[in-house]
Design an enzyme around this catalytic site. Structure first.
Site, short mmCIF file in Angstrom:
data_model
loop_
_atom_site.label_atom_id
_atom_site.label_comp_id
_atom_site.label_asym_id
_atom_site.label_seq_id
_atom_site.Cartn_x
_atom_site.Cartn_y
_atom_site.Cartn_z
N GLU A 63 -1.42 -4.23 11.87
CA GLU A 63 -2.38 -3.20 12.27
C GLU A 63 -3.63 -3.80 12.90
OE1 GLU A 63 0.28 -1.78 9.11
OE2 GLU A 63 -1.06 -3.51 9.26
N GLU A 349 5.42 -6.57 21.53
CA GLU A 349 4.84 -7.86 21.91
C GLU A 349 5.88 -8.76 22.55
OE1 GLU A 349 2.10 -11.47 20.04
OE2 GLU A 349 3.03 -10.01 18.71
#
Length: 431
Positions: A63, A349
């Site tokens: 997060e 990612e």
């Protein structure tokens, strides 16, 4: 009645929670530090002035990294304001320190008890509060409403599984979700479920994770690792969870390539020693990244690396904040948390770096992103370790397919960017 039971339960749970912190601190010392903050006792609070404070809650490492584009954009958009980041784990706090240094304030979010939350809000006096993704704490929401602190559920997601669980609480759930000032959802399906649970002022702004970018020095570090590894096939198993490494090693055996290298990166740092022992017990030679490639004192400096010995079959990623480098060093990425019913982890990612992605069947926390990545040709979903090994072999044998998947992954990530700009527009209007 449910609210009263919930609050009473915290009085029972809180001493046990502190005991759990102390037990976990045996493996990760940070859990025994700043315990007072978990009860709202703040040291180093802001001076008594009118400086606006934007508070962002990011539970742990994932997060905190997902919030990075948003936090950077808020710093640029509101240079007159201070940013406070709260966490729940030492690894999340360490990641916040690594990413932002002294540009932001930081502390732990207090346990969800009225007196602790009130103490926290009185100390920091936030002008705006942001909680990321799935962080729904009933007392926190109630106390922010009472203190007139706008609280926004940002980058919000709600899986079908979580929706069914929350819907069982009926009006109590609607009261909780209705306490947010705004809800900024990742996708239309997330928005629909959140609205059904009582959320008001719901908007679909996209997924902030698509705006994450790997720092150039981190990508360069991964390319340097790859040069030292050589031309052998390399795959990374990223963010693996407890019980999953055994399955990854089964897939490695099914792959059937004696020269292949596995970059194994457990999600939780306290498990590094445990995983190293597991790999060694399997008979594969394991090397720790911290022993083979020690970090430079300056991030932009790349240390000269010795070649990785050919008989090393597993390189253990026992470092923090280097996932982008591991993706850059690999031909293919497997995203952990998905071979067991744990909900999966973020595949964006890896896609952004242009690494083909494989992911297991259990992705209920990332359903939309996984579905979209598979449809775009950026990812392949496998059902078990045997299929993981088989698809890995196919990709290693077919360079053209790997290159095509990598290009599709980069295009997929680029196509979905822009959530940060939209989110900042909404948040600055609230302030």
């Amino acid at each position: 009645m449910l609210r009263a039971i919930y609050r009473a339960a915290w009085w029972i749970v809180a001493p046990l929670a502190v005991l759990r912190l102390l037990i976990r601190s045996r493996r990760e010392r940070g859990y025994r530090e700043h315990i007072g903050e978990r009860f709202g006792r703040v040291v180093g609070r802001l001076p008594e002035d009118d400086t606006a404070l934007i508070w962002v809650h990011a539970v742990s490492v994932g997060e905190t990294r997902a919030a990075q584009p948003l936090i950077e954009a808020l710093i640029d958009a509101r240079p007159d304001a201070r940013i406070l980041i709260t966490h729940m784990t030492p690894s999340g706090r360490a990641t916040g320190q690594q990413l932002y240094g002294d540009r932001v304030l930081r502390c732990y979010l207090p346990y969800d008890m009225p007196h602790a939350v009130r103490r926290f809000l009185r100390a920091w006096r936030p002008s705006l509060g942001l909680v990321m993704e799935t962080e729904v704490w009933p007392t926190l929401i109630d106390e922010c409403r009472r203190a007139d602190v706008p609280l926004v559920l940002t980058n919000a997601r709600m899986s079908e599984r979580s929706y069914r669980r929350a819907a069982k609480f009926g009006n109590a759930a609607r009261d909780v979700f209705g306490g947010f000032s705004r809800v900024l959802a990742q996708s239309p399906s997330d928005a629909e479920r959140l609205t059904a649970l009582g959320a008001r002022n719901v908007a679909v702004l996209g997924n902030l994770k698509f705006d994450m970018s790997t720092p150039p020095e981190l990508a360069a570090r991964g390319h340097a690792w790859r040069a030292a590894i050589g031309t052998r096939p390399v795959w990374v198993a990223a963010s693996t969870r407890e019980g999953e490494e055994e399955l990854v090693l089964q897939a490695f055996a099914a792959l059937g390539l004696d020269d292949a290298l596995l970059l194994l990166v457990p999600r939780h740092p306290q498990r590094f020693d445990e995983v190293a022992a597991l790999v060694a017990k399997s008979g594969l030679r394991v090397e720790r990244r911290s022993n083979w490639a020690p970090a430079a004192t300056t991030p932009s400096v790349q240390l000269e690396l010795p070649p990785l010995p050919q008989d090393v079959r597993v390189l253990l990623g026992d470092s923090m904040g280097e996932m982008g480098a591991f993706y850059a060093a690999a031909d293919v990425a497997f995203i952990g948390g998905s071979l067991l019913p744990l909900g999966g982890q973020n595949l964006i990612e890896a896609c952004a770096i242009g690494t083909p992605v494989l992911i297991g069947p259990h992705v209920f926390n990332f359903t939309q992103a996984t579905r979209d990545a598979v449809a775009a040709g950026a990812a392949v979903q496998v059902k078990d370790p045997a299929e993981l090994g088989r698809v890995l072999r196919e990709l290693f044998d077919d360079r053209a397919r790997r290159v095509a998947m990598g290009g599709a992954a980069s295009a997929f990530a680029a196509r979905h960017r822009g959530a940060t700009e939209r989110t900042v527009g909404v948040l600055t209007a609230l302030m």
